[in-house]
Design a protein around this motif. Structure first.
Motif, mmCIF file in Angstrom:
data_model
loop_
_atom_site.group_PDB
_atom_site.id
_atom_site.type_symbol
_atom_site.label_atom_id
_atom_site.label_comp_id
_atom_site.label_asym_id
_atom_site.label_seq_id
_atom_site.Cartn_x
_atom_site.Cartn_y
_atom_site.Cartn_z
ATOM 1 N N PHE A 290 0.877 -1.177 0.000
ATOM 2 C CA PHE A 290 0.000 0.000 0.000
ATOM 3 C C PHE A 290 0.914 1.227 0.000
ATOM 4 C CE2 PHE A 290 -3.936 1.812 2.470
ATOM 5 C CZ PHE A 290 -4.017 2.849 1.559
ATOM 6 N N PHE A 291 1.405 1.594 -1.198
ATOM 7 C CA PHE A 291 2.487 2.580 -1.229
ATOM 8 C C PHE A 291 2.055 3.990 -0.834
ATOM 9 C CE2 PHE A 291 1.291 1.785 -5.753
ATOM 10 C CZ PHE A 291 0.775 3.019 -6.089
ATOM 11 N N GLU A 292 0.774 4.348 -1.044
ATOM 12 C CA GLU A 292 0.348 5.696 -0.616
ATOM 13 C C GLU A 292 0.479 5.848 0.897
ATOM 14 O OE1 GLU A 292 -2.214 4.711 -4.261
ATOM 15 O OE2 GLU A 292 -1.584 3.677 -2.431
ATOM 16 N N LEU A 293 0.018 4.842 1.623
ATOM 17 C CA LEU A 293 0.115 4.882 3.086
ATOM 18 C C LEU A 293 1.574 4.864 3.523
ATOM 19 C CD1 LEU A 293 -1.182 4.762 5.903
ATOM 20 C CD2 LEU A 293 -1.240 2.268 5.681
ATOM 21 N N ALA A 294 2.395 4.029 2.872
ATOM 22 C CA ALA A 294 3.803 3.930 3.246
ATOM 23 C C ALA A 294 4.533 5.252 3.042
ATOM 24 C CB ALA A 294 4.473 2.823 2.432
ATOM 25 N N VAL A 295 4.311 5.877 1.895
ATOM 26 C CA VAL A 295 4.971 7.162 1.618
ATOM 27 C C VAL A 295 4.533 8.215 2.629
ATOM 28 C CG1 VAL A 295 5.161 9.055 -0.035
ATOM 29 C CG2 VAL A 295 5.298 6.692 -0.839
ATOM 30 N N ALA A 296 3.229 8.290 2.895
ATOM 31 C CA ALA A 296 2.720 9.282 3.847
ATOM 32 C C ALA A 296 3.276 9.047 5.248
ATOM 33 C CB ALA A 296 1.195 9.247 3.871
ATOM 34 N N ALA A 297 3.328 7.786 5.681
ATOM 35 C CA ALA A 297 3.847 7.484 7.021
ATOM 36 C C ALA A 297 5.332 7.810 7.117
ATOM 37 C CB ALA A 297 3.609 6.009 7.346
ATOM 38 N N ALA A 298 6.098 7.491 6.081
ATOM 39 C CA ALA A 298 7.534 7.775 6.087
ATOM 40 C C ALA A 298 7.803 9.271 6.148
ATOM 41 C CB ALA A 298 8.189 7.159 4.854
ATOM 42 N N ILE A 299 7.024 10.030 5.388
ATOM 43 C CA ILE A 299 7.218 11.492 5.389
ATOM 44 C C ILE A 299 6.840 12.082 6.737
ATOM 45 C CG2 ILE A 299 6.344 13.650 4.408
ATOM 46 C CD1 ILE A 299 6.156 12.204 1.709
ATOM 47 N N SER A 300 5.726 11.607 7.320
ATOM 48 C CA SER A 300 5.289 12.156 8.604
ATOM 49 C C SER A 300 6.271 11.825 9.725
ATOM 50 C CB SER A 300 3.897 11.635 8.955
ATOM 51 O OG SER A 300 3.920 10.238 9.194
ATOM 52 N N LEU A 301 6.937 10.668 9.642
ATOM 53 C CA LEU A 301 7.869 10.254 10.695
ATOM 54 C C LEU A 301 9.274 10.806 10.511
ATOM 55 C CD1 LEU A 301 6.886 6.492 11.164
ATOM 56 C CD2 LEU A 301 6.686 8.291 12.884
ATOM 57 N N PHE A 302 9.747 10.836 9.245
ATOM 58 C CA PHE A 302 11.156 11.152 9.007
ATOM 59 C C PHE A 302 11.395 12.369 8.131
ATOM 60 C CE2 PHE A 302 10.855 6.612 9.909
ATOM 61 C CZ PHE A 302 11.826 6.454 10.883
ATOM 62 N N GLY A 303 10.343 12.892 7.503
ATOM 63 C CA GLY A 303 10.516 14.082 6.679
ATOM 64 C C GLY A 303 10.521 13.761 5.195
ATOM 65 N N PHE A 304 10.226 14.775 4.402
ATOM 66 C CA PHE A 304 10.066 14.609 2.957
ATOM 67 C C PHE A 304 11.359 14.186 2.269
ATOM 68 C CE2 PHE A 304 9.881 16.163 -1.434
ATOM 69 C CZ PHE A 304 8.667 15.624 -1.849
ATOM 70 N N ASN A 305 12.509 14.710 2.714
ATOM 71 C CA ASN A 305 13.785 14.426 2.061
ATOM 72 C C ASN A 305 14.573 13.311 2.743
ATOM 73 O OD1 ASN A 305 13.578 16.501 0.029
ATOM 74 N ND2 ASN A 305 13.986 18.007 1.645
ATOM 75 N N SER A 306 13.911 12.528 3.554
ATOM 76 C CA SER A 306 14.595 11.488 4.314
ATOM 77 C C SER A 306 14.852 10.244 3.465
ATOM 78 C CB SER A 306 13.750 11.084 5.525
ATOM 79 O OG SER A 306 12.530 10.486 5.104
ATOM 80 N N GLY A 307 15.761 9.401 3.955
ATOM 81 C CA GLY A 307 16.006 8.129 3.304
ATOM 82 C C GLY A 307 14.793 7.225 3.365
ATOM 83 N N ALA A 308 14.008 7.333 4.440
ATOM 84 C CA ALA A 308 12.796 6.516 4.578
ATOM 85 C C ALA A 308 11.797 6.847 3.479
ATOM 86 C CB ALA A 308 12.166 6.747 5.948
ATOM 87 N N ALA A 309 11.620 8.137 3.208
ATOM 88 C CA ALA A 309 10.699 8.539 2.145
ATOM 89 C C ALA A 309 11.186 8.027 0.792
ATOM 90 C CB ALA A 309 10.556 10.057 2.122
ATOM 91 N N LEU A 310 12.500 8.114 0.549
ATOM 92 C CA LEU A 310 13.055 7.637 -0.715
ATOM 93 C C LEU A 310 12.844 6.127 -0.863
ATOM 94 C CD1 LEU A 310 14.643 8.138 -3.316
ATOM 95 C CD2 LEU A 310 16.748 7.764 -2.019
ATOM 96 N N ALA A 311 13.039 5.375 0.223
ATOM 97 C CA ALA A 311 12.868 3.922 0.165
ATOM 98 C C ALA A 311 11.435 3.553 -0.202
ATOM 99 C CB ALA A 311 13.243 3.297 1.510
ATOM 100 N N THR A 312 10.455 4.266 0.339
ATOM 101 C CA THR A 312 9.063 3.962 -0.001
ATOM 102 C C THR A 312 8.761 4.341 -1.446
ATOM 103 O OG1 THR A 312 8.324 6.106 0.902
ATOM 104 C CG2 THR A 312 8.241 4.210 2.371
ATOM 105 N N VAL A 313 9.397 5.404 -1.938
ATOM 106 C CA VAL A 313 9.215 5.806 -3.331
ATOM 107 C C VAL A 313 9.766 4.741 -4.273
ATOM 108 C CG1 VAL A 313 10.006 7.444 -5.096
ATOM 109 C CG2 VAL A 313 9.089 8.294 -2.931
#
Length: 352
Positions: A290-313
Protein backbone atom coordinates in the motif's frame (compact mmCIF):
# COMPACT_ATOMS: atom_id res chain seq x y z
CA UNK A 1 -4.53 -13.26 -25.45
CA UNK A 2 -4.37 -10.24 -27.77
CA UNK A 3 -1.18 -9.01 -29.46
CA UNK A 4 -1.20 -6.01 -27.14
CA UNK A 5 -1.30 -8.23 -24.03
CA UNK A 6 1.29 -10.63 -25.43
CA UNK A 7 3.87 -7.83 -25.64
CA UNK A 8 2.90 -6.16 -22.37
CA UNK A 9 6.46 -6.49 -21.03
CA UNK A 10 7.76 -4.40 -23.93
CA UNK A 11 5.10 -1.74 -23.37
CA UNK A 12 5.99 -1.61 -19.66
CA UNK A 13 9.68 -1.10 -20.41
CA UNK A 14 8.83 1.58 -22.98
CA UNK A 15 6.56 3.38 -20.50
CA UNK A 16 9.32 3.47 -17.89
CA UNK A 17 11.70 5.10 -20.37
CA UNK A 18 9.02 7.44 -21.69
CA UNK A 19 7.98 8.43 -18.17
CA UNK A 20 11.52 9.35 -17.13
CA UNK A 21 12.11 11.22 -20.41
CA UNK A 22 8.85 13.18 -20.18
CA UNK A 23 9.51 13.99 -16.53
CA UNK A 24 12.82 15.55 -17.55
CA UNK A 25 11.47 17.31 -20.64
CA UNK A 26 8.33 18.72 -18.97
CA UNK A 27 9.12 18.97 -15.25
CA UNK A 28 6.59 21.76 -14.65
CA UNK A 29 3.77 19.69 -16.08
CA UNK A 30 4.64 16.62 -14.01
CA UNK A 31 5.11 18.70 -10.86
CA UNK A 32 1.63 20.11 -11.39
CA UNK A 33 0.12 16.65 -11.94
CA UNK A 34 2.07 15.26 -8.99
CA UNK A 35 0.82 18.10 -6.80
CA UNK A 36 -2.84 17.30 -7.54
CA UNK A 37 -3.26 15.22 -4.40
CA UNK A 38 -5.20 15.03 -1.18
CA UNK A 39 -3.60 13.41 1.88
CA UNK A 40 -0.74 12.05 -0.30
CA UNK A 41 -3.23 10.36 -2.65
CA UNK A 42 -2.62 11.54 -6.21
CA UNK A 43 -5.96 12.21 -7.88
CA UNK A 44 -4.94 11.63 -11.54
CA UNK A 45 -3.39 8.30 -10.56
CA UNK A 46 -6.52 7.48 -8.55
CA UNK A 47 -8.62 8.08 -11.67
CA UNK A 48 -6.44 5.71 -13.68
CA UNK A 49 -6.67 3.09 -10.94
CA UNK A 50 -10.46 3.34 -11.15
CA UNK A 51 -10.26 2.41 -14.83
CA UNK A 52 -8.04 -0.54 -13.89
CA UNK A 53 -10.17 -1.96 -11.07
CA UNK A 54 -13.69 -1.47 -12.48
CA UNK A 55 -13.52 -4.54 -14.80
CA UNK A 56 -12.92 -6.88 -11.85
CA UNK A 57 -15.48 -5.15 -9.63
CA UNK A 58 -18.12 -5.52 -12.36
CA UNK A 59 -17.70 -9.31 -12.13
CA UNK A 60 -18.65 -9.36 -8.45
CA UNK A 61 -22.09 -10.64 -7.55
CA UNK A 62 -22.71 -9.76 -3.91
CA UNK A 63 -25.16 -12.64 -3.58
CA UNK A 64 -22.19 -14.99 -4.13
CA UNK A 65 -19.95 -13.45 -1.46
CA UNK A 66 -21.15 -16.08 1.01
CA UNK A 67 -19.17 -18.67 -0.96
CA UNK A 68 -15.88 -17.07 0.05
CA UNK A 69 -15.85 -19.02 3.31
CA UNK A 70 -15.05 -22.19 1.38
CA UNK A 71 -11.66 -20.65 0.60
CA UNK A 72 -10.61 -20.40 4.25
CA UNK A 73 -7.26 -21.95 3.41
CA UNK A 74 -6.44 -19.16 0.94
CA UNK A 75 -7.61 -16.52 3.42
CA UNK A 76 -5.46 -18.04 6.16
CA UNK A 77 -2.38 -18.20 3.93
CA UNK A 78 -2.77 -14.58 2.80
CA UNK A 79 -3.22 -13.28 6.34
CA UNK A 80 -0.21 -15.29 7.51
CA UNK A 81 2.01 -13.84 4.76
CA UNK A 82 0.77 -10.25 5.14
CA UNK A 83 0.95 -9.98 8.91
CA UNK A 84 3.29 -12.69 10.24
CA UNK A 85 5.88 -12.89 7.47
CA UNK A 86 6.17 -9.82 5.26
CA UNK A 87 7.02 -7.01 7.74
CA UNK A 88 9.50 -9.21 9.62
CA UNK A 89 11.15 -10.64 6.51
CA UNK A 90 11.63 -7.10 5.19
CA UNK A 91 13.20 -6.03 8.49
CA UNK A 92 15.65 -8.94 8.11
CA UNK A 93 16.36 -8.18 4.45
CA UNK A 94 16.78 -4.48 5.21
CA UNK A 95 19.30 -5.20 7.93
CA UNK A 96 21.15 -7.76 5.76
CA UNK A 97 21.42 -5.71 2.57
CA UNK A 98 21.15 -2.05 3.60
CA UNK A 99 22.58 -2.32 7.11
CA UNK A 100 25.44 -4.66 6.21
CA UNK A 101 26.20 -5.71 2.61
CA UNK A 102 25.46 -2.36 0.92
CA UNK A 103 26.33 -0.14 3.87
CA UNK A 104 29.71 1.04 2.49
CA UNK A 105 27.98 2.16 -0.72
CA UNK A 106 25.28 4.25 0.97
CA UNK A 107 25.30 7.57 2.88
CA UNK A 108 26.05 6.51 6.46
CA UNK A 109 23.65 9.03 7.98
CA UNK A 110 20.71 7.61 6.02
CA UNK A 111 21.20 3.87 6.48
CA UNK A 112 18.84 3.59 9.45
CA UNK A 113 16.29 5.74 7.67
CA UNK A 114 16.41 3.56 4.53
CA UNK A 115 15.73 0.44 6.61
CA UNK A 116 12.83 2.19 8.36
CA UNK A 117 11.29 3.09 5.00
CA UNK A 118 11.51 -0.51 3.82
CA UNK A 119 9.80 -1.74 6.99
CA UNK A 120 7.01 0.83 6.67
CA UNK A 121 6.50 -0.21 3.05
CA UNK A 122 6.18 -3.90 3.96
CA UNK A 123 3.81 -3.34 6.88
CA UNK A 124 1.00 -2.01 4.67
CA UNK A 125 -0.74 -4.59 2.39
CA UNK A 126 -1.91 -3.25 -0.96
CA UNK A 127 -5.47 -2.01 -1.36
CA UNK A 128 -6.23 -0.97 -4.94
CA UNK A 129 -3.76 -2.47 -7.37
CA UNK A 130 -4.39 -6.05 -6.23
CA UNK A 131 -7.72 -5.90 -8.09
CA UNK A 132 -5.70 -5.33 -11.25
CA UNK A 133 -3.24 -8.16 -10.56
CA UNK A 134 -6.06 -10.53 -9.61
CA UNK A 135 -7.95 -9.71 -12.80
CA UNK A 136 -4.84 -10.42 -14.91
CA UNK A 137 -4.51 -13.87 -13.31
CA UNK A 138 -8.25 -14.65 -13.65
CA UNK A 139 -8.45 -14.65 -9.88
CA UNK A 140 -11.71 -15.25 -8.02
CA UNK A 141 -13.13 -11.71 -7.66
CA UNK A 142 -15.18 -12.38 -4.53
CA UNK A 143 -12.14 -13.76 -2.73
CA UNK A 144 -10.05 -10.75 -3.79
CA UNK A 145 -12.61 -8.22 -2.57
CA UNK A 146 -13.18 -9.97 0.75
CA UNK A 147 -9.45 -10.40 1.34
CA UNK A 148 -8.71 -6.74 0.63
CA UNK A 149 -11.53 -5.65 2.93
CA UNK A 150 -10.23 -7.97 5.68
CA UNK A 151 -6.68 -6.67 5.30
CA UNK A 152 -7.86 -3.07 5.50
CA UNK A 153 -9.76 -3.84 8.72
CA UNK A 154 -6.68 -5.45 10.27
CA UNK A 155 -4.43 -2.63 9.04
CA UNK A 156 -6.36 -0.06 11.08
CA UNK A 157 -5.38 -1.98 14.22
CA UNK A 158 -2.06 -3.65 13.37
CA UNK A 159 -0.11 -1.22 11.15
CA UNK A 160 1.04 1.15 13.90
CA UNK A 161 2.02 -1.51 16.49
CA UNK A 162 4.00 -3.58 13.95
CA UNK A 163 5.90 -0.56 12.62
CA UNK A 164 6.53 0.73 16.14
CA UNK A 165 7.82 -2.70 17.22
CA UNK A 166 10.18 -3.14 14.28
CA UNK A 167 11.47 0.44 14.39
CA UNK A 168 11.89 0.42 18.15
CA UNK A 169 9.57 3.39 18.63
CA UNK A 170 7.16 3.89 21.49
CA UNK A 171 4.49 5.05 19.05
CA UNK A 172 4.10 6.19 15.47
CA UNK A 173 1.85 8.71 13.79
CA UNK A 174 -0.53 6.93 11.45
CA UNK A 175 -1.60 9.13 8.51
CA UNK A 176 -5.27 8.38 9.05
CA UNK A 177 -6.38 10.81 6.35
CA UNK A 178 -4.39 8.86 3.74
CA UNK A 179 -5.60 5.50 5.02
CA UNK A 180 -9.27 6.44 5.16
CA UNK A 181 -9.27 8.37 1.88
CA UNK A 182 -7.53 5.51 0.06
CA UNK A 183 -10.01 2.91 1.33
CA UNK A 184 -12.98 5.10 0.37
CA UNK A 185 -11.50 6.13 -2.98
CA UNK A 186 -10.11 2.75 -4.05
CA UNK A 187 -12.66 0.32 -2.56
CA UNK A 188 -15.91 1.85 -1.30
CA UNK A 189 -16.68 4.23 -4.18
CA UNK A 190 -15.62 1.98 -7.09
CA UNK A 191 -17.47 -0.99 -5.58
CA UNK A 192 -20.66 1.08 -5.30
CA UNK A 193 -20.24 2.48 -8.83
CA UNK A 194 -19.50 -0.94 -10.31
CA UNK A 195 -22.49 -2.58 -8.60
CA UNK A 196 -24.85 0.16 -9.78
CA UNK A 197 -23.56 -0.21 -13.34
CA UNK A 198 -23.77 -4.01 -13.10
CA UNK A 199 -27.43 -3.87 -12.07
CA UNK A 200 -28.26 -1.57 -14.98
CA UNK A 201 -26.47 -3.84 -17.47
CA UNK A 202 -28.20 -6.97 -16.15
CA UNK A 203 -31.72 -5.55 -16.46
CA UNK A 204 -33.68 -8.13 -18.41
CA UNK A 205 -31.68 -11.07 -17.09
CA UNK A 206 -29.18 -11.30 -19.96
CA UNK A 207 -25.41 -10.96 -19.43
CA UNK A 208 -24.82 -9.89 -23.05
CA UNK A 209 -24.44 -6.17 -22.28
CA UNK A 210 -22.22 -6.85 -19.26
CA UNK A 211 -19.99 -9.20 -21.23
CA UNK A 212 -19.73 -6.67 -24.06
CA UNK A 213 -18.70 -3.88 -21.71
CA UNK A 214 -16.11 -6.08 -19.99
CA UNK A 215 -14.60 -6.95 -23.37
CA UNK A 216 -14.27 -3.25 -24.21
CA UNK A 217 -12.93 -2.27 -20.79
CA UNK A 218 -10.15 -4.88 -20.69
CA UNK A 219 -7.80 -3.11 -23.15
CA UNK A 220 -8.71 0.26 -21.61
CA UNK A 221 -7.71 -1.12 -18.21
CA UNK A 222 -4.27 -2.11 -19.55
CA UNK A 223 -3.82 1.31 -21.18
CA UNK A 224 -4.63 2.92 -17.81
CA UNK A 225 -2.03 0.65 -16.19
CA UNK A 226 0.64 1.81 -18.65
CA UNK A 227 -0.40 5.46 -18.26
CA UNK A 228 -0.01 5.07 -14.48
CA UNK A 229 3.49 3.76 -15.05
CA UNK A 230 4.37 6.79 -17.18
CA UNK A 231 3.11 9.15 -14.47
CA UNK A 232 4.90 7.38 -11.59
CA UNK A 233 8.25 7.38 -13.38
CA UNK A 234 7.64 10.92 -14.63
CA UNK A 235 7.06 12.11 -11.05
CA UNK A 236 10.30 10.51 -9.83
CA UNK A 237 12.47 10.94 -12.94
CA UNK A 238 14.69 13.52 -11.22
CA UNK A 239 15.26 11.24 -8.22
CA UNK A 240 16.09 8.29 -10.46
CA UNK A 241 18.68 10.20 -12.47
CA UNK A 242 20.11 11.96 -9.42
CA UNK A 243 20.55 8.83 -7.27
CA UNK A 244 20.48 5.81 -9.58
CA UNK A 245 22.93 3.77 -7.48
CA UNK A 246 21.02 4.33 -4.22
CA UNK A 247 17.70 3.51 -5.85
CA UNK A 248 19.17 0.37 -7.41
CA UNK A 249 20.52 -0.82 -4.05
CA UNK A 250 17.24 -0.12 -2.25
CA UNK A 251 15.39 -2.07 -4.94
CA UNK A 252 17.30 -5.29 -4.15
CA UNK A 253 15.65 -6.15 -0.79
CA UNK A 254 12.26 -5.04 -2.13
CA UNK A 255 12.58 -7.36 -5.13
CA UNK A 256 13.65 -10.29 -2.98
CA UNK A 257 10.80 -9.63 -0.57
CA UNK A 258 8.20 -9.53 -3.36
CA UNK A 259 9.30 -12.81 -4.93
CA UNK A 260 9.82 -14.52 -1.58
CA UNK A 261 6.39 -13.64 -0.19
CA UNK A 262 4.57 -14.28 -3.48
CA UNK A 263 6.32 -17.63 -3.89
CA UNK A 264 5.69 -18.68 -0.30
CA UNK A 265 1.97 -17.80 -0.51
CA UNK A 266 1.66 -19.61 -3.85
CA UNK A 267 3.33 -22.78 -2.52
CA UNK A 268 1.37 -22.79 0.75
CA UNK A 269 -1.89 -22.52 -1.18
CA UNK A 270 -0.85 -25.44 -3.37
CA UNK A 271 0.15 -27.54 -0.37
CA UNK A 272 -3.16 -26.76 1.33
CA UNK A 273 -5.14 -27.84 -1.75
CA UNK A 274 -6.50 -24.39 -2.59
CA UNK A 275 -7.54 -23.69 -6.19
CA UNK A 276 -5.40 -21.72 -8.63
CA UNK A 277 -7.96 -18.90 -8.96
CA UNK A 278 -7.43 -18.32 -5.22
CA UNK A 279 -3.69 -18.96 -5.07
CA UNK A 280 -2.99 -16.33 -7.73
CA UNK A 281 -4.58 -13.36 -5.96
CA UNK A 282 -3.38 -14.71 -2.60
CA UNK A 283 0.24 -14.61 -3.81
CA UNK A 284 -0.20 -11.15 -5.30
CA UNK A 285 -1.93 -9.71 -2.23
CA UNK A 286 0.78 -11.23 -0.06
CA UNK A 287 3.55 -9.57 -2.08
CA UNK A 288 2.24 -6.09 -2.95
CA UNK A 289 2.27 -2.94 -0.84
CA UNK A 290 0.00 0.00 0.00
CA UNK A 291 2.49 2.58 -1.23
CA UNK A 292 0.35 5.70 -0.62
CA UNK A 293 0.12 4.88 3.09
CA UNK A 294 3.80 3.93 3.25
CA UNK A 295 4.97 7.16 1.62
CA UNK A 296 2.72 9.28 3.85
CA UNK A 297 3.85 7.48 7.02
CA UNK A 298 7.53 7.78 6.09
CA UNK A 299 7.22 11.49 5.39
CA UNK A 300 5.29 12.16 8.60
CA UNK A 301 7.87 10.25 10.69
CA UNK A 302 11.16 11.15 9.01
CA UNK A 303 10.52 14.08 6.68
CA UNK A 304 10.07 14.61 2.96
CA UNK A 305 13.79 14.43 2.06
CA UNK A 306 14.60 11.49 4.31
CA UNK A 307 16.01 8.13 3.30
CA UNK A 308 12.80 6.52 4.58
CA UNK A 309 10.70 8.54 2.14
CA UNK A 310 13.05 7.64 -0.72
CA UNK A 311 12.87 3.92 0.16
CA UNK A 312 9.06 3.96 0.00
CA UNK A 313 9.21 5.81 -3.33
CA UNK A 314 11.43 3.03 -4.72
CA UNK A 315 8.64 0.65 -3.72
CA UNK A 316 6.24 2.78 -5.76
CA UNK A 317 8.49 2.67 -8.81
CA UNK A 318 9.01 -1.07 -8.95
CA UNK A 319 5.48 -2.06 -7.86
CA UNK A 320 3.94 -2.26 -11.34
CA UNK A 321 6.76 -3.84 -13.39
CA UNK A 322 7.66 -6.35 -10.66
CA UNK A 323 4.08 -7.39 -9.93
CA UNK A 324 3.53 -7.93 -13.65
CA UNK A 325 6.37 -10.47 -13.59
CA UNK A 326 4.64 -12.23 -10.68
CA UNK A 327 1.41 -12.25 -12.73
CA UNK A 328 3.34 -13.84 -15.62
CA UNK A 329 4.78 -16.53 -13.33
CA UNK A 330 1.38 -17.32 -11.81
CA UNK A 331 -0.28 -17.58 -15.22
CA UNK A 332 2.43 -19.70 -16.82
CA UNK A 333 2.68 -22.10 -13.87
CA UNK A 334 -1.02 -22.90 -13.74
CA UNK A 335 -0.56 -26.34 -15.27
CA UNK A 336 2.15 -27.26 -12.76
CA UNK A 337 0.05 -25.89 -9.91
CA UNK A 338 -3.08 -27.82 -10.79
CA UNK A 339 -1.23 -31.11 -11.28
CA UNK A 340 -0.58 -31.07 -7.55
CA UNK A 341 -4.23 -30.61 -6.56
CA UNK A 342 -6.77 -33.34 -5.80
CA UNK A 343 -9.69 -33.74 -8.20
CA UNK A 344 -12.67 -31.58 -7.24
CA UNK A 345 -15.71 -29.94 -8.70
CA UNK A 346 -15.07 -26.48 -10.19
CA UNK A 347 -16.34 -23.50 -8.24
CA UNK A 348 -19.11 -21.31 -9.61
CA UNK A 349 -16.75 -18.67 -11.07
CA UNK A 350 -15.02 -21.36 -13.18
CA UNK A 351 -18.29 -22.60 -14.65
CA UNK A 352 -19.26 -19.17 -15.92
Amino acid sequence: MSTFERYLTIWVAACIVVGIALGQAFPTVFHAIGGAEIAKVNLPVAGLIWLMVIPMLLKIDFSALGQVGRHWRGIGVTLFINWAVKPFSMALLGWLFIGWLFRPLLPETQVGSYIAGLIILAAAPCTAMVFVWSNLTKGEPHFTLSQVALNDSIMVIAFAPIVALLLGLSAITVPWDTLILSVVLYIVLPVIAAQMLRRILLIGGSTRRLDGLLARLQPLSLVALLATLVLLFGFQGEQILAQPAVIGLLAVPILIQVYFNAGLAYLLNRLSGEEHCIAGPSALIGASNFFELAVAAAISLFGFNSGAALATVVGVLIEVPVMLTVVWIVNHSKGWYERGLPARKPIASERV
